[in-house]
Design an enzyme around this catalytic site. Sequence first.
Site, PDB file in Angstrom:
ATOM      1  CG  ASP A  24      -8.049  -5.367  -3.423  1.00 37.23           C
ATOM      2  OD1 ASP A  24      -7.388  -5.201  -2.381  1.00 37.23           O
ATOM      3  OD2 ASP A  24      -9.271  -5.584  -3.424  1.00 37.23           O
ATOM      4  CB  CYS A  61      -0.923  -0.010   1.207  1.00 41.49           C
ATOM      5  SG  CYS A  61      -1.825  -1.567   1.459  1.00 41.49           S
ATOM      6  CB  ALA A  62       3.618   1.940  -2.317  1.00 43.33           C
ATOM      7  CG  ASP A  64      -2.051   3.144  -3.785  1.00 44.94           C
ATOM      8  OD1 ASP A  64      -1.593   3.257  -2.635  1.00 44.94           O
ATOM      9  OD2 ASP A  64      -3.181   3.546  -4.107  1.00 44.94           O
ATOM     10  N   GLY A  84       4.398   7.453  -1.040  1.00 47.72           N
ATOM     11  CA  GLY A  84       5.720   6.992  -1.423  1.00 47.72           C
ATOM     12  C   GLY A  84       6.885   7.378  -0.538  1.00 47.72           C
ATOM     13  CB  SER A  85       7.330   9.307   2.579  1.00 48.04           C
ATOM     14  OG  SER A  85       6.374   8.651   3.381  1.00 48.04           O
ATOM     15  CB  CYS A  99      -1.143   6.578  11.361  1.00 53.18           C
ATOM     16  SG  CYS A  99      -2.481   6.768  10.195  1.00 53.18           S
TER      17      CYS A  99
END
Length: 899
Positions: free
Chosen positions: A274, A176-177, A247, A180-181, A360
Amino acid sequence: MTRRGGIKRGGERWRARNGRPTERPIRANYDDVKKTNSNYEAYYNELGIFRDDEKDEFWAALRRELPNSFRFTGSKAHAIPVQRLLKERYIPEIVSIEHEGAKVEPPTPIPWFPHQLAWQMTTPKNVVRRFAPFKSFQQFLVSETTVGNISRQEIVSMIPPLLMDVKPGMVVLDLCAAPGSKSAQLLEMIHAGEEARIRKAVRDLKQEKGREASPDGEMMNKEIAEEERQGDWSDQGRSTGLLICNDIDYKRAHMLIHQMKRLSSPNLLVTNHDATMYPSIKLPSEPKAGGRPTQNRYLKFDRVLADVPCTGDGTSRKNINVWRDWVPGNALGLHPTQVRILVRALQMAKAGGRVIYSTCSMNPVENEAVVASAIERCGGLSKVAIVDCKDHLPGLIRKPGLSTWNVMDHNGIGVYKSWAEFQGHPGKFLEGMFPPTTQLPLDRCMRIYPHLQDTGAFFIAVLEKKSEIKAKPESGPQRTESKPSIIAAVNEIEAKPTNGTTVTTKIDALDSIVPPQTSGDAEGVSAAARQNKEVAPHEPLSSRKHEFEDEADIYMSAKRPKFRDEIGEPAPRGAEDRQVHWPPPPGAQLDISRPEAANIPEAGEHLPDDTLIPPASEFSGQTSADYKGKRNSGQQPFEEPFKYLAPDHPELENIYTFYNLSSHFPRNRFMVRNATGEPVKSIYYTSLLARDILAANEGTGLKFVHCGIKMFVKQDIRRENTCRWRIQTDGLPIVEAWVGEERAVRLWKKSTLKKLLVEMFPKVNDGGWKELEEIGERVRDINYGCCVLRVEKGEGEDGERIVLPLWRSLHSLNLMLPKEDRKAMLLRLYGEISPLQDTSKDRFLKEKNPTLNMTSKSNTNGEIEEEIKTDGVPHDRDDLQAIMDATSDEEADVEESTV
């Protein structure tokens, strides 16, 4: 007509994504927003995630705005010189500032981040705006961020990649990129030490030929010595690893590509699938002994990052909507998806590989419950272990994972400690949402809270796959509610008179009190086909993924998908709010001679239980012309195919000869992106493993949206005996070390470099070369076309190694860099941004500028040649075309079409 985004030119109305005009949202000041939510506060107060004496500090931290943080990017040899500027030029100026009788706190390094390459700043904005040293510091940050040397990234977001223990040569998957950080961190790890290995390989090659190698500096020499002991030298020092970023959202996948482009990596693949049903990636088959048929092989990963969509309730310091929108049903709706992603991540990992799960969110339903459920589905601790990382990242303050927790129902009324306690109460839950009944070392998970080190909240679990797994089927949602008894059902049926009608009348009577159960999935449809199911847009995303750490915050859609307040209730059509892909017909027959049939297993062939075969693509074997209607019909945008060039292709042979490209540079990894397979505009370069994957999966339904770096771009020039292919800035770091001296210009004086940076077209003819100091004679004599400018360092001198593309035209020179890169380099090297002498726009707009004039003259061959003169300096059309191409702000990532 409205502008992009739906804002009318008058600005008085805001068009929502469903097409209905609404009131334009007002940007509120963070300090003015009311930060209270009774359910949010009650749930975490009762959860026991902090001590009683930490309660006030915890909530006070959540209500403060998040500090600014950033990270120096690229290789260590590249990042440390930029970091040194911060420490030696800007910090001393900032520490001298006094505000209200006290010294202003300067930016400080993150104590646990390696080599002090991550920093944060807590200085209030009103102080930053008031003092000049902060202005110059801010200019430095903006400049280096623009060119990709600094990345704005939230502190807690930097943790998961550091715990993955990625080594060069590893194959890594980021499920789930976007934006991109974290992917950028992983890519830097895959390329770690590569620059030092390449420098050593080139140095050895030159010594063999009796040539003197350029000095590398003390820092590079130390890196070379370290790589000689433990580096990967299997491909002449080039990195053999691979990062695959994925993604589910097509637009976010392209935003990810934009963010990663600055790293110029041929070891990056981007897919659009997915994550819960990520398809297996085929590898080239290896022949069996005795001439037997080949057997399909599928890629397994050394490391997998599952930074999953989540409620983001740990981001309330930057996402004020958490305070307004938090409800317990959010986590309940996302839990099943999170478990599916983690299980699929474990299936894709190698035995002995690591999977990092992160969110998070502070909610254990999204964290420890997901980890426990995934381990249970994969066979328990004998198959998957939780790695204890308490000794990793010294200086990082963290709390252990939870072993017990409460689960609040979707409306915040019922709170249950266990699955057993929930029995008999109304509502829908999964057993896996509650604390597990078996003993699991969930305390090895890692929790980060805002009050510990002034960060956001975060959860990380590091899992190790001990052996291959066969995942158990997931259990469905359990709903406890009153159901009609058998007697009631019978009485209802008997009460219905038939009156000569069919028996279906009585069945309808039963359906009226016991609705028939239906499956959400069509029978016989594969997982990958369900993944590609067409979904119409419905509602905007109501929640956010936790990465808002870079400029993508402003214009990127949220990562977390739309969820339902109650699990088990089917989401309305299109609620996922993403651009999706329409599938091929499930029953379509494949012509075995076509490439898309190559992924079908042989009859009787045994495949691993975790293998997911994607459906064949409708685009297979067709050209871009076949899809013009589809590209304009709102369906999945067309991606040009990846076609590799033969090493002896005439265009490549021309490039080898013109640049005297070393035979040690691979010649079988060049590709184009068009259906014809011919180099029309651009030539790309990829790593060996990336090439094998693209070739083996052509036409199989895997949705690759990016691979490779743009190495060569064709120039529109008509001069004979000149290579029309110039080296693109993105590809220069990869190829420059292997370019022969015939196309190289060496520069030692900083004053000469400054002149090239400031002046767009320094004159070479009519004695102009004399003003170019030590490179004058060289550029006077070098042939027309692209060459490599190598800025050399003195013996023992450290600092950034600089290599730049240079264009030698008939009358002048040009450093082929965008203006932003020129300004950033001027600020970095000279501490100033001198006005650029750029009149190229006037040359292209002659009719709008009376000082521009065209003349004609005969060249040595008697041909008429047009010149464009500006300020008395002639420039031919080819020169200006090269400049226009090189300084374009944005270049298309595909060759024949735009997405």
